[in-house]
Structures are given as C-alpha cells and as structure tokens.
Design an enzyme around this catalytic site. Structure first.
Site, PDB file in Angstrom:
ATOM      1  N   LEU A 176     -10.651  -6.004 -13.060  1.00 37.35           N
ATOM      2  CA  LEU A 176     -12.072  -5.677 -12.867  1.00 37.35           C
ATOM      3  C   LEU A 176     -12.885  -6.145 -14.069  1.00 37.35           C
ATOM      4  CD1 LEU A 176     -11.558  -2.089 -11.433  1.00 37.35           C
ATOM      5  CD2 LEU A 176     -12.360  -4.093 -10.152  1.00 37.35           C
ATOM      6  N   ARG A 186      -6.299  -7.589  -9.086  1.00 37.92           N
ATOM      7  CA  ARG A 186      -7.429  -8.292  -9.718  1.00 37.92           C
ATOM      8  C   ARG A 186      -7.828  -7.481 -10.936  1.00 37.92           C
ATOM      9  NH1 ARG A 186     -11.085 -12.138  -7.215  1.00 37.92           N
ATOM     10  NH2 ARG A 186     -12.366 -11.556  -8.996  1.00 37.92           N
ATOM     11  N   GLY A 206       0.778  -1.237   0.000  1.00 39.38           N
ATOM     12  CA  GLY A 206       0.000   0.000   0.000  1.00 39.38           C
ATOM     13  C   GLY A 206       0.809   1.286   0.000  1.00 39.38           C
ATOM     14  N   SER A 207       2.000   1.267  -0.598  1.00 41.92           N
ATOM     15  CA  SER A 207       2.791   2.502  -0.567  1.00 41.92           C
ATOM     16  C   SER A 207       2.174   3.588  -1.454  1.00 41.92           C
ATOM     17  CB  SER A 207       4.250   2.231  -0.948  1.00 41.92           C
ATOM     18  OG  SER A 207       4.372   1.922  -2.309  1.00 41.92           O
ATOM     19  N   GLU A 217     -11.510  -1.972 -20.086  1.00 41.46           N
ATOM     20  CA  GLU A 217     -11.666  -3.417 -19.897  1.00 41.46           C
ATOM     21  C   GLU A 217     -10.359  -4.200 -19.987  1.00 41.46           C
ATOM     22  OE1 GLU A 217     -14.654  -5.226 -22.303  1.00 41.46           O
ATOM     23  OE2 GLU A 217     -16.077  -3.622 -21.838  1.00 41.46           O
ATOM     24  N   HIS A 230       0.650   1.898 -12.953  1.00 39.35           N
ATOM     25  CA  HIS A 230       1.375   0.728 -13.454  1.00 39.35           C
ATOM     26  C   HIS A 230       2.861   1.078 -13.564  1.00 39.35           C
ATOM     27  CE1 HIS A 230       1.876  -3.083 -15.424  1.00 39.35           C
ATOM     28  NE2 HIS A 230       2.654  -2.488 -16.306  1.00 39.35           N
ATOM     29  N   GLU A 259       6.322   6.793  -8.793  1.00 37.01           N
ATOM     30  CA  GLU A 259       4.896   6.457  -8.656  1.00 37.01           C
ATOM     31  C   GLU A 259       4.267   7.316  -7.560  1.00 37.01           C
ATOM     32  OE1 GLU A 259       3.766   2.267  -8.497  1.00 37.01           O
ATOM     33  OE2 GLU A 259       5.715   1.711  -9.300  1.00 37.01           O
TER      34      GLU A 259
HETATM   35  C1  GAR Z   1       3.194  -0.732  -7.594  1.00 37.62           C
HETATM   36  O1  GAR Z   1       4.487  -0.785  -8.126  1.00 37.62           O
HETATM   37  C2  GAR Z   1       2.160  -0.600  -8.700  1.00 37.62           C
HETATM   38  O2  GAR Z   1       2.599   0.207  -9.758  1.00 37.62           O
HETATM   39  C3  GAR Z   1       1.996  -2.035  -9.124  1.00 37.62           C
HETATM   40  O3  GAR Z   1       1.978  -2.750  -7.926  1.00 37.62           O
HETATM   41  C4  GAR Z   1       2.799  -2.064  -6.972  1.00 37.62           C
HETATM   42  C5  GAR Z   1       1.998  -1.880  -5.711  1.00 37.62           C
HETATM   43  O4  GAR Z   1       2.812  -1.350  -4.695  1.00 37.62           O
HETATM   44  N1  GAR Z   1       0.797  -2.234  -9.887  1.00 37.62           N
HETATM   45  C6  GAR Z   1       0.720  -3.028 -10.943  1.00 37.62           C
HETATM   46  O5  GAR Z   1       1.644  -3.708 -11.346  1.00 37.62           O
HETATM   47  C7  GAR Z   1      -0.627  -3.022 -11.659  1.00 37.62           C
HETATM   48  N2  GAR Z   1      -0.566  -3.685 -12.900  1.00 37.62           N
HETATM   49  P1  GAR Z   1       2.158  -0.655  -3.439  1.00 37.62           P
HETATM   50  O6  GAR Z   1       1.201  -1.688  -2.812  1.00 37.62           O
HETATM   51  O7  GAR Z   1       3.308  -0.376  -2.531  1.00 37.62           O
HETATM   52  O8  GAR Z   1       1.445   0.580  -3.892  1.00 37.62           O
END
Ligand code: GAR
Length: 205
Positions: free
Chosen positions: A97, A95, A11-12, A146, A113, A178
């Site tokens: 959607l 997941r 969850g960062s 989608e 992403h 991010e």
């Molecule tokens: C992040 O790097 C995010 O970009 C990626 O999961 C990680 C979650 O980190 N998401 C994906 O790959 C979606 N396709 P977090 O839980 O620390 O935010």
C-alpha cells in the site's frame, strides 16, 4: 466496526475471520466487503458462496502506489468504509500500500505475515525460514506502516521448525496458527482493547 478484507489468492485467512464472525465470536465486527486485485482469486468465490459477501475486483495492477490506491479509496467509499468506522484487513493481499493510503488509514490496517517479524519479511517467508535453518518460526499480526511487513505487532504465535520441514510443510503448520491469531487480533482491535504507543502495542484483557 466495518471490515474490508483484501485478498489476492485462496483467502483462507479471510475465511477464518468471516467464520469467526458467523460463529458470533467477533460481535463488534461487521464485514462489508472482500476485495481482490486478482480477478480469479479463489477467496472471492468463497466470500460470495460461503459467506454471501459483497466482492469487488480492482485488477489495475499496472498502476503503482497511490495511483492504484486512489481507485481503492473510491471502492471503499462506495461501501462507506472510512478510517473512523472501519478496519482494513490484509489477508494475503500481495500489493504494497502507498504511504498516502497508509496515512489516511493510520492504525486502521492490519496484516498477517507467516513469520515472526521482524525476521523474514517479504515474499516466501516460510522458505526463508527453512533455508536460514531457524528452529522456531511462526506468524504475526501487525498494524501496517509504510515499510514492508513493518508496524506495531499485535499478536505473534511461534511454530517449531523441524529438520525434515520443507517450505510446504512449514507453511501448512504456520497457516493453522494464522487462522487462530488473525480473528483474535480483529476481535481485540474491534473491541478497542489495543493501545499503540510507539512501536509497542498494549492489550487490555
Ligand atoms: C498467508 O500465509 C499470509 O500470511 C501470507 O499470504 C498467505 C495468504 O494465504 N501473507 C504474506 O506473506 C504477506 N506478506 P490465504 O490467501 O490463504 O490467507
């Protein structure tokens, strides 16, 4: 605008959005719920203990597509989260959607992403980038459609890839970016500064 943040892990990115709200940087965003499909996701504890957020767990992961998302709709409704007043932020929610859910929340779901889409969608985007040998990667915030990691792009930020990078070192460097662009994208959308026209997103400053 209400925010529901959906997570599966540490969850960062959720933290970066909630921290920006706490600092007063997203005055039009009102986070109301953090939901996870993983009961012991670290982000749930952070949401509760650091940000006093309501949290919910929906771990019926054996349910596919709309069968799961119907339950998701029920939880969101409990918090009066609907497409007219809310934004659903996917922050490492692992997941896909369903088309039905995406249709109901059309242009109301954001995702982050860890690559410069449309390169390297799906799992292990940073590993894909290292193995492909690209010299530049980065991260993308986009509206959810989608398909997997598709949808009109709101913001991207590039990150150099060095010859000595591993999946881990590149992931860490991209993650720093991010945390900058996701709150920024939420700010622009909640301030209604984002217009979608086909695949293109126009931002007014
Ligand atoms: C992040 O790097 C995010 O970009 C990626 O999961 C990680 C979650 O980190 N998401 C994906 O790959 C979606 N396709 P977090 O839980 O620390 O935010």
């Amino acid at each position: 605008m209400k925010l529901a943040i959906l997570i599966s892990g540490r969850g960062s990115n959720m933290d970066s959005i909630l921290a920006a709200v706490k600092r007063g940087q997203l005055p039009l965003a009102q986070p109301v719920l953090v939901l996870s499909n993983v009961p012991d996701a670290l982000g749930l504890t952070i949401a509760r203990e650091k940000f006093s957020m309501h949290t919910e767990v929906l771990d019926k992961n054996e349910l596919k597509g709309w069968e799961y998302d119907k339950n998701l709709m029920t939880v969101l409704r409990k918090y009066e989260i609907c497409p007219t007043n809310s934004l659903v932020c996917l922050a490492g929610f692992m997941r896909l959607l369903s088309p039905q859910f995406v249709h109901i929340f059309k242009n109301r779901i954001l995702n982050i992403h860890p690559s410069l889409l449309p390169s390297f969608p799906g799992l292990h985007a940073q590993r894909q980038a290292v193995e492909y040998g690209v010299k530049i990667s980065g991260c993308t915030v986009h509206f959810v459609e989608e398909g997997l990691d598709t949808g009109p792009i709101i913001i991207q930020k590039s990150t150099p890839v060095f010859s000595y990078d591993t999946e881990e070192t590149l992931s860490n460097r991209i993650l720093q970016d991010e945390h900058l662009i996701y709150p920024e994208a939420v700010k622009m959308v909640t301030e209604d500064r984002v217009k979608i026209s086909g695949r293109t997103v126009q931002i007014s400053y």
